[in-house]
Design a protein around this motif. Structure first.
Motif, short mmCIF file in Angstrom:
data_model
loop_
_atom_site.label_atom_id
_atom_site.label_comp_id
_atom_site.label_asym_id
_atom_site.label_seq_id
_atom_site.Cartn_x
_atom_site.Cartn_y
_atom_site.Cartn_z
N SER A 1 38.14 37.43 32.11
CA SER A 1 37.81 36.10 31.61
C SER A 1 37.22 35.31 32.76
CB SER A 1 39.06 35.39 31.09
OG SER A 1 39.94 35.12 32.19
N PRO A 2 36.60 34.15 32.51
CA PRO A 2 36.12 33.33 33.62
C PRO A 2 37.23 32.99 34.62
CG PRO A 2 35.13 32.59 31.58
CD PRO A 2 36.15 33.61 31.21
N ALA A 3 38.43 32.68 34.12
CA ALA A 3 39.54 32.36 35.03
C ALA A 3 39.92 33.57 35.87
CB ALA A 3 40.74 31.87 34.23
N TYR A 4 39.84 34.76 35.28
CA TYR A 4 40.15 35.99 36.02
C TYR A 4 39.18 36.15 37.20
CZ TYR A 4 40.06 41.11 36.83
OH TYR A 4 40.06 42.36 37.39
N PHE A 5 37.89 35.98 36.96
CA PHE A 5 36.92 36.15 38.04
C PHE A 5 37.07 35.06 39.10
CE2 PHE A 5 34.68 38.42 34.53
CZ PHE A 5 34.75 39.68 35.10
N ASP A 6 37.37 33.85 38.67
CA ASP A 6 37.63 32.78 39.64
C ASP A 6 38.80 33.17 40.55
OD1 ASP A 6 35.60 31.18 38.63
OD2 ASP A 6 36.95 29.99 37.35
N GLY A 7 39.86 33.73 39.93
CA GLY A 7 41.03 34.13 40.70
C GLY A 7 40.74 35.25 41.68
N LEU A 8 39.92 36.23 41.25
CA LEU A 8 39.55 37.32 42.16
C LEU A 8 38.78 36.80 43.36
CD1 LEU A 8 38.32 40.26 39.87
CD2 LEU A 8 40.57 39.96 40.92
N LEU A 9 37.82 35.93 43.10
CA LEU A 9 37.01 35.40 44.20
C LEU A 9 37.88 34.61 45.18
CD1 LEU A 9 33.93 35.59 44.78
CD2 LEU A 9 33.75 33.26 43.91
N GLU A 10 38.78 33.81 44.64
CA GLU A 10 39.67 33.03 45.50
C GLU A 10 40.59 33.94 46.32
OE1 GLU A 10 43.07 29.50 45.10
OE2 GLU A 10 41.86 30.11 43.37
N ALA A 11 40.99 35.08 45.74
CA ALA A 11 41.87 36.01 46.44
C ALA A 11 41.16 36.75 47.58
CB ALA A 11 42.45 37.02 45.45
N GLY A 12 39.82 36.82 47.53
CA GLY A 12 39.08 37.47 48.60
C GLY A 12 38.29 38.69 48.19
N PHE A 13 38.21 38.97 46.89
CA PHE A 13 37.38 40.08 46.43
C PHE A 13 35.91 39.72 46.58
CE2 PHE A 13 41.41 41.09 44.62
CZ PHE A 13 41.44 42.47 44.55
#
Length: 368
Positions: free
Chosen positions: A99-111
């Protein structure tokens, strides 16, 4: 030489009919996600590693862990392995569990990179593959990842599925180009013994894949992607400039990596190892303070040479000419005269030779 970490997430919501990976649906394992994550952290604590240049989380379906769970995995790598500056960090994801929130979370985590399993834009083909996502979801997920800020997004497709048509492949390619990703992987379907698809073919419920269809579809895929500005850098992989997957290049160029998770393979300091497959056994061994290794194998010079040729000749850049043993030069020259190889400081397959790369490699290794 670059060093990588591969982490295997062994969970899937359902089992695809063509898949023989080490994966488990909820009815096939008693291991919870939390138990797996706790065991994974213990393995990384015990691992004999060095700071990583690349990290790749595969499966299975890593996205079932959610952005929070995958962020926890990456934090484990940072703490127990270490990341070198500019490290590439990739996770595979099923479009249906993003989901959009999932990708936001990945980017914030450092992926830094996401690989999405599209397989096909055709509903009938997805049905034959037992894929659960809808045809448009993979493209929508790719666009969500790009909108979140990911520079590197990959779409995987499979070609040669029984009942697939040229129009199915064209529709898939059109969808990929519309998504705007910078990397595409295209794999011919391999029907593995023991899979549901193999049983259906054996019973005559599905036609067997056609070698001629594989060749025709590959040429269609290559022509379309290259006409749209993607360059092939490995026989099954195309990228825009700078979009090549560094982790996969590590495998193909003789790099080393630690494999963590149930069934993961690793190669460190001349030794190949493989972990136990069952999540329950994996958890038990780590709870006892043991690395969950099922087997180890020292890789000698002859086997390493074999692998260097086998993998290196699938790359566009090929291999240094000095890697070719004297006894194989007659075969190399024969294929060069046929326009299938180029020979200079490096030996490489031509655009025409890509389609026959596996046979060319077999001929060279047999001649050696």
């Amino acid at each position: 030489m670059a060093f990588g970490v591969y982490i295997h997430v062994p969970f899937c919501a359902t089992r695809c009919g063509y898949c023989d990976f080490n994966t488990y649906t909820p009815s096939e394992t008693t291991s919870s996600y939390d138990a797996y994550l706790a065991s994974l952290e213990r393995e990384l604590e015990l691992a004999h590693t060095r700071p990583a240049d690349t990290v790749f989380i595969g499966g299975g379906t890593p996205s079932l862990l959610g952005a929070e769970g995958l962020g926890r995995v990456l934090d484990m790598v940072r703490e127990h392995v270490g990341l070198n500056p500019g490290a590439e960090v990739t996770t595979e994801s099923n479009p249906e569990s993003t989901s959009p929130a999932y990708f936001d979370g990945l980017l914030e985590a450092g992926f830094t990179r996401v690989s999405l399993g599209m397989q096909s834009a055709s509903t009938p083909v997805l049905r034959v593959l037992d894929r659960r996502h809808t045809p448009g979801r993979a493209v929508a997920a790719a666009k969500e990842a790009l909108a979140a800020g990911f520079e590197h997004v990959n779409l995987d497709m499979i070609y040669g599925t029984p009942t697939e048509t040229d129009d199915d492949v064209r529709a898939t390619l059109d969808a990929i180009l519309a998504a705007g990703v910078d990397h595409v992987s295209a794999y011919s379907l391999i029907v593995e013994d023991g899979t549901a698809m193999a049983r259906k073919i054996r019973r005559g419920e599905l036609p067997a894949p056609s070698e001629d269809a594989y060749a025709d579809r590959y040429e269609l895929i290559a022509d379309t992607l290259e006409g749209a500005g993607y360059d092939w850098y490995e026989v099954s992989n195309w990228a825009k400039t700078g979009g090549e997957c560094r982790h996969n290049l590590l495998y193909w160029t003789g790099g080393q990596w630690w494999g963590a998770g149930p069934g993961a393979h690793g190669f460190v300091d001349g030794e190949r190892f493989v972990n136990v497959k069952r999540p329950e056994r994996y958890n038990d061994m780590l709870a006892a303070g043991e690395l969950p290794v099922a087997g180890r194998e020292e890789i000698g010079a002859e086997e390493r040479h074999f692998e260097d040729i086998m993998l290196g000749l699938r790359l566009r850049r090929g291999v240094p000419r000095e890697w070719i043993a004297p006894g194989a030069w007659g075969v190399v020259d024969k294929h060069a005269r046929a326009g299938l190889l180029t020979v200079g400081e490096r030996v490489a397959v031509t655009d025409r030779g890509r389609l026959l790369a596996d046979g060319i490699i077999t001929d060279i290794l047999a001649a050696e």
